[in-house]
Design a protein around this motif. Structure first.
Motif, PDB file in Angstrom:
ATOM      1  N   PRO A  44      47.909  25.646  13.754  1.00 23.50           N
ATOM      2  CA  PRO A  44      47.412  26.286  14.951  1.00 23.50           C
ATOM      3  C   PRO A  44      46.013  26.993  14.518  1.00 23.50           C
ATOM      4  CG  PRO A  44      49.802  26.728  15.196  1.00 23.50           C
ATOM      5  CD  PRO A  44      49.318  25.880  13.987  1.00 23.50           C
TER       6      PRO A  44
ATOM      7  N   ARG B 161      42.098  26.355  15.337  1.00 19.60           N
ATOM      8  CA  ARG B 161      41.060  27.404  15.759  1.00 19.60           C
ATOM      9  C   ARG B 161      39.931  27.302  15.006  1.00 19.60           C
ATOM     10  NH1 ARG B 161      40.920  33.867  16.559  1.00 19.60           N
ATOM     11  NH2 ARG B 161      40.120  33.613  18.538  1.00 19.60           N
TER      12      ARG B 161
ATOM     13  N   TRP C 202      37.305  24.561  16.053  1.00 18.78           N
ATOM     14  CA  TRP C 202      36.943  25.021  17.263  1.00 18.78           C
ATOM     15  C   TRP C 202      35.841  26.193  17.065  1.00 18.78           C
ATOM     16  CZ3 TRP C 202      35.027  27.320  21.695  1.00 18.78           C
ATOM     17  CH2 TRP C 202      35.584  28.163  22.137  1.00 18.78           C
TER      18      TRP C 202
ATOM     19  N   PRO D 214      33.994  32.907  22.808  1.00 14.04           N
ATOM     20  CA  PRO D 214      34.417  33.464  24.021  1.00 14.04           C
ATOM     21  C   PRO D 214      35.123  35.010  23.679  1.00 14.04           C
ATOM     22  CG  PRO D 214      35.595  31.570  23.880  1.00 14.04           C
ATOM     23  CD  PRO D 214      34.523  31.435  22.826  1.00 14.04           C
TER      24      PRO D 214
ATOM     25  N   ALA E 195      44.552  24.173  24.639  1.00 14.68           N
ATOM     26  CA  ALA E 195      45.060  24.301  23.258  1.00 14.68           C
ATOM     27  C   ALA E 195      46.090  25.483  23.052  1.00 14.68           C
ATOM     28  CB  ALA E 195      43.677  24.271  22.343  1.00 14.68           C
ATOM     29  N   HIS E 196      45.718  26.455  23.935  1.00  9.27           N
ATOM     30  CA  HIS E 196      46.414  27.597  23.689  1.00  9.27           C
ATOM     31  C   HIS E 196      48.173  27.370  23.881  1.00  9.27           C
ATOM     32  CE1 HIS E 196      43.265  30.608  24.167  1.00  9.27           C
ATOM     33  NE2 HIS E 196      43.114  29.979  23.079  1.00  9.27           N
TER      34      HIS E 196
ATOM     35  N   GLY F 244      50.103  28.005  18.690  1.00 11.53           N
ATOM     36  CA  GLY F 244      49.896  29.346  17.871  1.00 11.53           C
ATOM     37  C   GLY F 244      49.933  30.328  18.762  1.00 11.53           C
ATOM     38  N   ARG F 245      49.373  31.434  18.140  1.00  4.02           N
ATOM     39  CA  ARG F 245      49.555  32.618  18.626  1.00  4.02           C
ATOM     40  C   ARG F 245      48.404  33.645  18.428  1.00  4.02           C
ATOM     41  NH1 ARG F 245      54.112  35.604  17.246  1.00  4.02           N
ATOM     42  NH2 ARG F 245      55.671  33.789  17.326  1.00  4.02           N
ATOM     43  N   CYS F 246      48.759  34.962  18.986  1.00  6.17           N
ATOM     44  CA  CYS F 246      47.667  36.070  18.792  1.00  6.17           C
ATOM     45  C   CYS F 246      48.272  37.097  17.866  1.00  6.17           C
ATOM     46  CB  CYS F 246      47.309  36.857  19.977  1.00  6.17           C
ATOM     47  SG  CYS F 246      46.748  35.728  21.236  1.00  6.17           S
ATOM     48  N   HIS F 247      47.424  37.575  16.997  1.00  4.01           N
ATOM     49  CA  HIS F 247      47.786  38.406  16.084  1.00  4.01           C
ATOM     50  C   HIS F 247      47.083  39.705  16.129  1.00  4.01           C
ATOM     51  CE1 HIS F 247      47.914  34.244  14.489  1.00  4.01           C
ATOM     52  NE2 HIS F 247      49.040  34.525  13.867  1.00  4.01           N
TER      53      HIS F 247
ATOM     54  N   SER G 155      42.945  39.621  16.146  1.00  2.00           N
ATOM     55  CA  SER G 155      42.165  39.690  17.509  1.00  2.00           C
ATOM     56  C   SER G 155      42.599  41.053  18.178  1.00  2.00           C
ATOM     57  CB  SER G 155      42.408  38.644  18.362  1.00  2.00           C
ATOM     58  OG  SER G 155      43.789  38.476  18.589  1.00  2.00           O
TER      59      SER G 155
ATOM     60  N   TRP H  41      51.622  31.907  23.406  1.00  2.00           N
ATOM     61  CA  TRP H  41      51.628  31.652  24.833  1.00  2.00           C
ATOM     62  C   TRP H  41      53.003  30.652  25.327  1.00  2.00           C
ATOM     63  CZ3 TRP H  41      47.646  31.449  21.142  1.00  2.00           C
ATOM     64  CH2 TRP H  41      46.369  32.105  21.644  1.00  2.00           C
TER      65      TRP H  41
HETATM   66 FE1  CCH Z   1      41.854  30.481  21.412  1.00  2.00          FE
HETATM   67  N1  CCH Z   1      42.244  32.222  21.034  1.00  2.00           N
HETATM   68  N2  CCH Z   1      40.550  31.157  22.984  1.00  2.00           N
HETATM   69  N3  CCH Z   1      41.239  28.318  21.954  1.00  2.00           N
HETATM   70  N4  CCH Z   1      42.893  29.749  19.928  1.00  2.00           N
HETATM   71  C1  CCH Z   1      43.099  32.675  19.960  1.00  2.00           C
HETATM   72  C2  CCH Z   1      43.947  31.765  19.112  1.00  2.00           C
HETATM   73  C3  CCH Z   1      43.809  30.309  19.374  1.00  2.00           C
HETATM   74  C4  CCH Z   1      40.107  32.343  23.073  1.00  2.00           C
HETATM   75  C5  CCH Z   1      40.783  33.378  22.447  1.00  2.00           C
HETATM   76  C6  CCH Z   1      41.747  33.378  21.502  1.00  2.00           C
HETATM   77  C7  CCH Z   1      40.023  28.171  22.880  1.00  2.00           C
HETATM   78  C8  CCH Z   1      39.640  28.811  23.965  1.00  2.00           C
HETATM   79  C9  CCH Z   1      39.796  30.214  23.842  1.00  2.00           C
HETATM   80  C10 CCH Z   1      43.289  28.456  19.707  1.00  2.00           C
HETATM   81  C11 CCH Z   1      42.530  27.379  20.075  1.00  2.00           C
HETATM   82  C12 CCH Z   1      41.615  27.343  21.248  1.00  2.00           C
HETATM   83  C13 CCH Z   1      43.051  34.091  20.183  1.00  2.00           C
HETATM   84  C14 CCH Z   1      44.149  34.827  18.988  1.00  2.00           C
HETATM   85  C15 CCH Z   1      42.260  34.627  20.903  1.00  2.00           C
HETATM   86  C16 CCH Z   1      42.015  36.103  21.384  1.00  2.00           C
HETATM   87  C17 CCH Z   1      43.521  35.003  17.845  1.00  2.00           C
HETATM   88  C18 CCH Z   1      44.436  35.710  16.669  1.00  2.00           C
HETATM   89  O1  CCH Z   1      44.719  36.909  17.118  1.00  2.00           O
HETATM   90  O2  CCH Z   1      45.015  35.121  15.725  1.00  2.00           O
HETATM   91  C19 CCH Z   1      39.245  32.388  24.566  1.00  2.00           C
HETATM   92  C20 CCH Z   1      38.885  33.678  25.175  1.00  2.00           C
HETATM   93  C21 CCH Z   1      39.027  31.084  24.619  1.00  2.00           C
HETATM   94  C22 CCH Z   1      38.200  30.687  25.891  1.00  2.00           C
HETATM   95  O3  CCH Z   1      37.914  31.380  26.821  1.00  2.00           O
HETATM   96  C23 CCH Z   1      39.830  26.711  22.739  1.00  2.00           C
HETATM   97  C24 CCH Z   1      38.973  25.856  23.519  1.00  2.00           C
HETATM   98  C25 CCH Z   1      40.845  26.333  21.624  1.00  2.00           C
HETATM   99  C26 CCH Z   1      40.922  24.916  20.990  1.00  2.00           C
HETATM  100  C27 CCH Z   1      40.611  23.699  21.479  1.00  2.00           C
HETATM  101  C28 CCH Z   1      44.496  28.205  18.995  1.00  2.00           C
HETATM  102  C29 CCH Z   1      45.137  26.980  18.462  1.00  2.00           C
HETATM  103  C30 CCH Z   1      44.687  29.771  18.715  1.00  2.00           C
HETATM  104  C31 CCH Z   1      45.928  30.055  17.748  1.00  2.00           C
HETATM  105  C32 CCH Z   1      45.402  30.305  16.462  1.00  2.00           C
HETATM  106  C33 CCH Z   1      46.690  30.993  15.512  1.00  2.00           C
HETATM  107  O4  CCH Z   1      46.541  31.607  14.650  1.00  2.00           O
HETATM  108  O5  CCH Z   1      48.064  30.759  15.743  1.00  2.00           O
END
Ligand code: CCH
Length: 290
Positions: free
Chosen positions: A39, A43, A46, A140, A169-170, A173-176, A180, A186
């Motif tokens: 995940p 990210r 992307w 974003p 794609a959400h 993975g997860r938020c940390h 963030s 999710w």
């Molecule tokens: Fe995302 N994303 N994302 N995202 N994202 C976060 C984590 C992941 C937004 C905000 C966040 C996409 C679009 C958006 C992933 C893939 C994609 C987090 C948490 C936030 C905040 C970060 C953290 O705390 O670690 C927003 C806002 C948008 C659109 O508006 C798109 C497009 C993609 C890929 C195609 C993935 C995968 C994660 C998980 C990361 C992890 O460390 O698990």
């Protein structure tokens, strides 16, 4: 020998298969999050691509400018050093691959190896210089809604349908809270690529989470899942919601649309003349047989 850099060395698809296999070897990581680096590596791919501005052609995956401290330090990129550092030994093993090609190929692997669709990919990105970095604010802001999502993804050249597909794609993975500020996954299976994000968004009851952190939603039933305000926009906006409903009902349609949009995203900002071939599928059975 593909591991030796040389001016004369021209990598073939078979060489990218080797890189791909080396990438998939590092995904499993016991004790880290849900047991996989896929995940956070997705990210990285992307965020390395999503800085593109179609108006002036700046940003995108071409120059891998997140290697530089300024862009690495942008708030949206917090925590992505985990992904960059994990890929560094592979860059050492295959020094002929550019960072942009490595990071995007790793994004392809992250989707494919977690059960997602095949993502057509091709080589040709080059390592740029610090002056290629784009200003902060191109990615974003999770606290905002549909008009912001349309501004940001519209600037990259995407339409409503593609935006909704990409945010799916959400499922992974997860938020940390230490990256963030947001917290939690999710879906119940954050290392499986699926259409679960849309199903949960449409069919679960969501409420604001009561906590000291930034405003986010939690599912009423288990309080263990989360949605960002920007995720919720996908069902609050009528045009977006139509696509969320389509993808919740039809996972194959989601996979097809995600594959096209993500493949496009990974190519943003790369001048045509740099591509070494037409896109192909790496890490797929047909590729292994070829
Ligand atoms: Fe995302 N994303 N994302 N995202 N994202 C976060 C984590 C992941 C937004 C905000 C966040 C996409 C679009 C958006 C992933 C893939 C994609 C987090 C948490 C936030 C905040 C970060 C953290 O705390 O670690 C927003 C806002 C948008 C659109 O508006 C798109 C497009 C993609 C890929 C195609 C993935 C995968 C994660 C998980 C990361 C992890 O460390 O698990």
């Amino acid at each position: 020998d593909s591991a030796k850099p040389s001016a004369a060395f021209v990598p073939t698809k078979a060489d990218y298969e080797k890189v791909y296999n080396a990438i998939t070897d590092i995904f499993d990581k016991e004790g880290y999050d849900d047991g996989s680096l896929a995940p956070v590596i997705l990210r990285l791919a992307w965020h390395a691509s999503g800085t593109y501005n179609k108006e002036d052609g700046t940003g995108g995956s071409n120059y891998a400018t997140m290697r530089f401290p300024n862009e690495a330090g942008h708030g949206a990129n917090a925590g992505l050093s985990v992904a960059r550092d994990a890929l560094e030994p592979i860059k050492k093993q295959f020094p002929w691959i550019s960072y942009g090609d490595l990071w995007t190929l790793a994004g392809v692997a992250a989707v494919q190896e977690t059960g997602g669709p095949a993502i057509p990919w091709r080589a040709g990105r080059i390592d740029g210089v610090e002056a290629h970095q784009t200003p902060d604010g191109r990615l974003p802001d999770a606290a905002q809604g549909s008009s912001h999502i349309r501004d940001i993804f519209g600037r990259m050249g995407f339409n409503d349908q593609e935006m909704v597909a990409l945010i799916g794609a959400h499922a992974l993975g997860r938020c940390h809270s230490d990256r963030s500020g947001y917290e939690g996954p999710w879906t119940f299976s954050p290392v499986t690529f699926s259409n679960e994000f849309y199903n949960l968004l449409l069919n679960d009851a969501w409420q604001w989470k009561k906590w000291k952190g930034p405003a986010q939603y939690e599912d009423k039933k288990t309080k263990s899942l989360m949605m960002l305000p920007a995720d919720m926009a996908v069902v609050q906006d009528k045009e977006f919601k139509k696509w969320a409903q389509t993808y919740a009902k039809d996972e194959q349609k989601f996979f097809d649309d995600f594959s096209k949009a993500f493949s496009t995203m990974l190519e943003l900002g790369v001048p045509k003349e740099q591509w070494k071939s037409e896109p192909y599928k790496v890490g797929q059975p047909e590729a292994a047989a070829a």
